[in-house]
Design a protein around this motif. Structure first.
Motif, mmCIF file in Angstrom:
data_model
loop_
_atom_site.group_PDB
_atom_site.id
_atom_site.type_symbol
_atom_site.label_atom_id
_atom_site.label_comp_id
_atom_site.label_asym_id
_atom_site.label_seq_id
_atom_site.Cartn_x
_atom_site.Cartn_y
_atom_site.Cartn_z
ATOM 1 N N PHE A 96 44.340 48.700 62.666
ATOM 2 C CA PHE A 96 44.953 49.959 62.248
ATOM 3 C C PHE A 96 43.863 51.028 62.248
ATOM 4 C CE2 PHE A 96 47.330 46.434 60.631
ATOM 5 C CZ PHE A 96 48.639 46.778 60.934
ATOM 6 N N CYS A 131 47.477 47.073 68.104
ATOM 7 C CA CYS A 131 46.773 48.188 67.482
ATOM 8 C C CYS A 131 47.772 49.282 67.114
ATOM 9 C CB CYS A 131 45.705 48.719 68.448
ATOM 10 S SG CYS A 131 44.825 50.157 67.837
ATOM 11 N N LYS A 132 47.656 49.829 65.902
ATOM 12 C CA LYS A 132 48.490 50.928 65.438
ATOM 13 C C LYS A 132 47.577 52.030 64.886
ATOM 14 C CE LYS A 132 52.289 48.390 65.931
ATOM 15 N NZ LYS A 132 53.339 48.676 66.931
ATOM 16 N N HIS A 133 48.079 53.272 64.897
ATOM 17 C CA HIS A 133 47.315 54.398 64.362
ATOM 18 C C HIS A 133 47.993 54.953 63.119
ATOM 19 C CE1 HIS A 133 45.880 54.116 68.540
ATOM 20 N NE2 HIS A 133 44.759 54.651 68.078
ATOM 21 N N TRP A 134 47.207 55.433 62.163
ATOM 22 C CA TRP A 134 47.739 55.928 60.903
ATOM 23 C C TRP A 134 47.028 57.214 60.504
ATOM 24 C CZ3 TRP A 134 44.168 56.200 56.865
ATOM 25 C CH2 TRP A 134 42.974 55.491 57.059
ATOM 26 N N LYS A 143 53.200 50.843 58.525
ATOM 27 C CA LYS A 143 52.860 50.281 59.829
ATOM 28 C C LYS A 143 52.352 48.850 59.711
ATOM 29 C CE LYS A 143 52.402 54.452 62.483
ATOM 30 N NZ LYS A 143 51.766 55.115 63.623
ATOM 31 N N ALA A 147 53.988 45.720 61.759
ATOM 32 C CA ALA A 147 53.118 44.894 62.600
ATOM 33 C C ALA A 147 53.159 43.429 62.172
ATOM 34 C CB ALA A 147 51.686 45.419 62.551
#
Length: 335
Positions: A96, A131-134, A143, A147
């Motif tokens: 993240f 992969c995630k963005h915050w 998120k 996930a």
């Protein structure tokens, strides 16, 4: 059986206290077990050996990355070493990363300017896996929930269960006996060969006929076109997704990918509702933390749907000689 997963949470610490709290809450709300540096105890082992043991015991690993690279050992941060170790041990990982927009306003006191190059290389490494963005702690928590739901569905692990939930010795003995009985019945069926034909119950035959004579255009108010597939053929086309559990967007993409068929729809709920109304598919709902009252549904093949699929295959065998071979049995078939 209610399975709880242990999730290792990795990050730099002093700059991400609130973010780690939100991630821990998200994991607990899912009913799983978070573990991170806050829980580390004094040990005779070295710190790194202790961390590796905790990762080995974990089912999943998540890492939160902001603008600090973190304390290092031999030129590499512990956070990166943990991530690389989890990947090497085949522990499913999710990263993240602080979004580019949020990086512009991130507090300067929490930025390690002298380690910028190392941080960018680590961010690039994280983007090779899930992969995630915050941008803020609440968004991060939501998120993480999405996930982990994706990881537990696509990469199931052993997890933990209560001792009271494990089968007793009597149950295990009964399972062994049933297994022996199943083997004997299978041997008898092998002797019978193809002389006995599977009988399709009338109510199942009615559903098969109904779905084979109903087209997507009829339930979604689209114009029929030559080569359109029946709901039964579309069900067969999507059954592998439904067997594992999927979202409506997965069904949409699968249907739109059907060769020689132009299905462009906003959502396939009408098709799924038709299968649900026939007890072939079931839906499970949950509300992701941090997303208010937004409902997310996952669709599965029901127990009846599994039997229905078996009878459908038998019906296909009988129909094969009466009509053109259906699309799903050969790539060269014409619907």
């Amino acid at each position: 059986m209610d399975v709880k997963y242990q999730v290792f949470v990795s990050s730099t610490y002093i700059d991400l206290v609130e973010e780690r709290r939100k991630v821990t809450e998200a994991i607990l709300n899912l009913g799983h077990i978070p573990i991170g540096m806050e829980a580390f105890q004094a040990s005779d082992d070295s710190q790194w050996d202790y961390i590796k043991r905790r990762i080995d015991e974990s089912d999943y690993y998540v890492v939160i990355v902001a603008e600090r690279y973190g304390s290092e050992s031999n030129g590499k941060s512990y956070t990166q070493m943990e991530y690389e170790y989890a990947v090497a041990q085949s522990v499913p990982v999710a990263a993240f990363l602080l979004s580019e927009e949020a990086r512009k306003t991130w507090p300067n006191a929490h930025v390690e300017h002298d380690k910028k190059k190392k941080l960018e290389k680590f961010r690039a490494l994280c983007q090779k896996k899930l992969c995630k963005h915050w941008g803020n702690p609440d968004e991060l928590g939501g998120k993480v929930i999405l996930a982990l739901n994706e990881l537990t569905r696509t990469k199931p692990r052993t997890g933990w269960v209560r001792a009271s939930a494990l089968p007793s010795e009597n149950v295990l003995n009964e399972l062994v006996a049933l297994s022996d009985e199943k083997r004997v019945l299978q041997e008898r069926l092998a002797v019978l060969g193809d002389n006995e034909q599977l009988r399709i119950p009338d109510h199942v035959l009615w559903r098969i006929t109904h779905l084979s004579e109903t087209f997507l255009s009829e339930i979604l108010d689209y114009q029929y076109f030559e080569g359109e597939l029946s709901l039964l053929e579309l069900f067969e086309y999507c059954v592998s997704l439904l067997a594992e559990g999927c979202r409506s967007k997965d069904i949409k993409e699968q249907i739109e990918a059907v060769e020689n068929a132009i299905y462009e729809m906003e959502a396939p709920e009408g098709f799924l509702l038709e299968l649900i109304s026939n007890n072939i598919v079931r839906a499970e709902s949950f509300y992701p933390h941090g997303y208010g009252n937004i409902e997310v549904k996952t669709y599965y093949l029901s127990d009846y749907g599994k039997e229905f699929l078996m009878y459908t295959k038998e019906w296909r065998k009988r129909e094969k000689g009466k009509r053109a071979v259906p699309l799903l049995e050969t790539d060269d078939a014409t619907p």
